[in-house]
Design an enzyme around this catalytic site. Structure first.
Site, PDB file in Angstrom:
ATOM      1  N   MET A  93      31.618  90.252 120.364  1.00  0.00           N
ATOM      2  CA  MET A  93      30.633  90.339 121.452  1.00  0.00           C
ATOM      3  C   MET A  93      30.753  91.689 122.156  1.00  0.00           C
ATOM      4  SD  MET A  93      30.014  86.553 122.912  1.00  0.00           S
ATOM      5  CE  MET A  93      31.369  86.471 124.053  1.00  0.00           C
TER       6      MET A  93
ATOM      7  N   HIS B  65      40.145  93.813 118.598  1.00  0.00           N
ATOM      8  CA  HIS B  65      38.985  93.853 117.702  1.00  0.00           C
ATOM      9  C   HIS B  65      39.224  94.858 116.567  1.00  0.00           C
ATOM     10  CE1 HIS B  65      37.073  92.630 121.613  1.00  0.00           C
ATOM     11  NE2 HIS B  65      36.600  91.698 120.813  1.00  0.00           N
TER      12      HIS B  65
ATOM     13  N   GLY C 251      40.032  86.586 115.248  1.00  0.00           N
ATOM     14  CA  GLY C 251      41.355  86.679 115.856  1.00  0.00           C
ATOM     15  C   GLY C 251      41.971  85.308 116.098  1.00  0.00           C
TER      16      GLY C 251
ATOM     17  N   SER D 184      42.799  91.229 125.916  1.00  0.00           N
ATOM     18  CA  SER D 184      41.543  90.550 126.206  1.00  0.00           C
ATOM     19  C   SER D 184      40.739  91.454 127.126  1.00  0.00           C
ATOM     20  CB  SER D 184      41.818  89.218 126.912  1.00  0.00           C
ATOM     21  OG  SER D 184      40.639  88.732 127.512  1.00  0.00           O
TER      22      SER D 184
HETATM   23  O1  PAF Z   1      35.089  85.606 119.618  1.00  0.00           O
HETATM   24  C1  PAF Z   1      33.989  86.110 119.914  1.00  0.00           C
HETATM   25  O2  PAF Z   1      33.887  87.280 120.298  1.00  0.00           O
HETATM   26  C2  PAF Z   1      32.752  85.258 119.824  1.00  0.00           C
HETATM   27  O3  PAF Z   1      33.001  83.943 120.211  1.00  0.00           O
HETATM   28  C3  PAF Z   1      32.070  85.321 118.437  1.00  0.00           C
HETATM   29  C4  PAF Z   1      32.968  84.759 117.345  1.00  0.00           C
HETATM   30  C5  PAF Z   1      31.711  86.759 118.109  1.00  0.00           C
HETATM   31  C6  PAF Z   1      30.791  84.490 118.452  1.00  0.00           C
HETATM   32  O4  PAF Z   1      29.891  84.945 119.425  1.00  0.00           O
END
Ligand code: PAF
Length: 287
Positions: free
Chosen positions: A30, A37, A147, A185
């Site tokens: 997101m 990430h 993750g 986070s």
């Molecule tokens: O973990 C996230 O960032 C979200 O829940 C995801 C998996 C991209 C779905 O919107």
């Protein structure tokens, strides 16, 4: 970096790679990208010739009282961050592209979505399951990378992929942590300095709970002791701290004979933190 915003453009790129026999990994996000990430992207790059990173702040996984409008959106900075790690295709669709007028399908995964975060965020996993199903079907990757920090989400996605016969390998990547153990986070930025130093107790307590259960302390007793310690460390409200089966997420009843997980969600000031730690049965190493 190539950025595509429509499903048609994404599919055209994927089709060209497939014609050349290339493999593909999908990393759904997101945005507001951090090292956690990037670890997912690196895993994707290790496992496939091409990586698609999606950035989509998915409205269906937020309930009305959770502030969707305040979720950080910083695509230019995210593009910059991604380009430092390697080559990827960025899929950044609009809400209208993902949920056009008339959209009425929801993917709901019973069992693993219930309890834990599901008890406190009632629409969340249905929204996640719906958008991840769409992303998988739009991209048709060989591998999809998530993750382990969002451990319940990972199990929900594994279940839906199995149940819906989606031909993709779901890969979970261990949580990336700060030097003192706090899980990375985007929410950590909203902790004040004193909250930030108290927040480190979450991981310590989860680790110690895991070790206690492996040594034979009953899961319920270990969890009850951990709850007291989290409250004493300033976590309030404490949503849950539970020991569950690592695969089904069912509460542990008998002795520890299969991998388990201790999972928690708790508020530090105005910031909701979640984390989890593996519990290995005695005499095993690694799940
Ligand atoms: O973990 C996230 O960032 C979200 O829940 C995801 C998996 C991209 C779905 O919107």
């Amino acid at each position: 970096m190539t950025v595509v915003r429509t499903i048609a453009a994404l599919r055209a790129e994927v089709a060209a790679w497939r014609r050349r026999g290339e493999t593909l990994a999908l990393v759904p996000t997101m945005g507001a990208l951090h090292e956690g990430h990037l670890a997912l992207m690196r895993e994707g790059l290790r496992r496939a010739d091409r990586v698609v990173v999606s950035i989509f702040v998915n409205p269906t996984q937020f309930s009305p009282e959770e502030d969707l409008a305040r979720y950080p959106r910083q695509e230019a900075r995210d593009r910059d961050t991604l380009s430092k790690v390697g080559q990827c295709l960025l899929f950044a669709p609009t809400v209208a592209e993902m949920y056009p007028e008339g959209f009425s399908t929801r993917v709901s995964v019973a069992g693993v979505s219930e309890g834990l975060c599901g008890a406190f965020r009632p629409v969340h996993f249905c929204g996640v399951a719906t958008v991840v199903t769409k992303l998988l079907l739009q991209t048709l990757p060989d591998v999809a990378v998530f993750g382990e920090k969002d451990y319940q989400q990972l199990q929900v996605i594994r279940r839906l992929v199995t149940d819906l016969d989606i031909p993709v390998r779901v890969v979970g990547v261990p949580t990336v942590r700060e030097a003192d153990g706090l899980a990375l986070s985007s929410r950590n930025a909203s902790l004040s300095a004193p909250e930030r130093s108290r927040a480190t107790a979450l991981y310590q307590i989860l680790q110690e709970t895991s070790a206690a259960v492996t040594l034979g302390v009953a899961p319920n007793a270990a969890a009850a002791a951990a709850v007291d310690r989290l409250l004493a460390a300033g976590f309030t409200p404490l949503e849950y701290l539970e020991v569950r089966d690592a695969h089904t997420l069912a509460p542990l009843t008998g002795p520890l004979i299969r991998p388990a997980r201790v999972l928690a969600a708790a508020w530090m000031g105005r910031t909701r933190l979640i984390d989890n730690v593996a519990i290995e049965p005695p005499g095993t190493s690694g799940s």
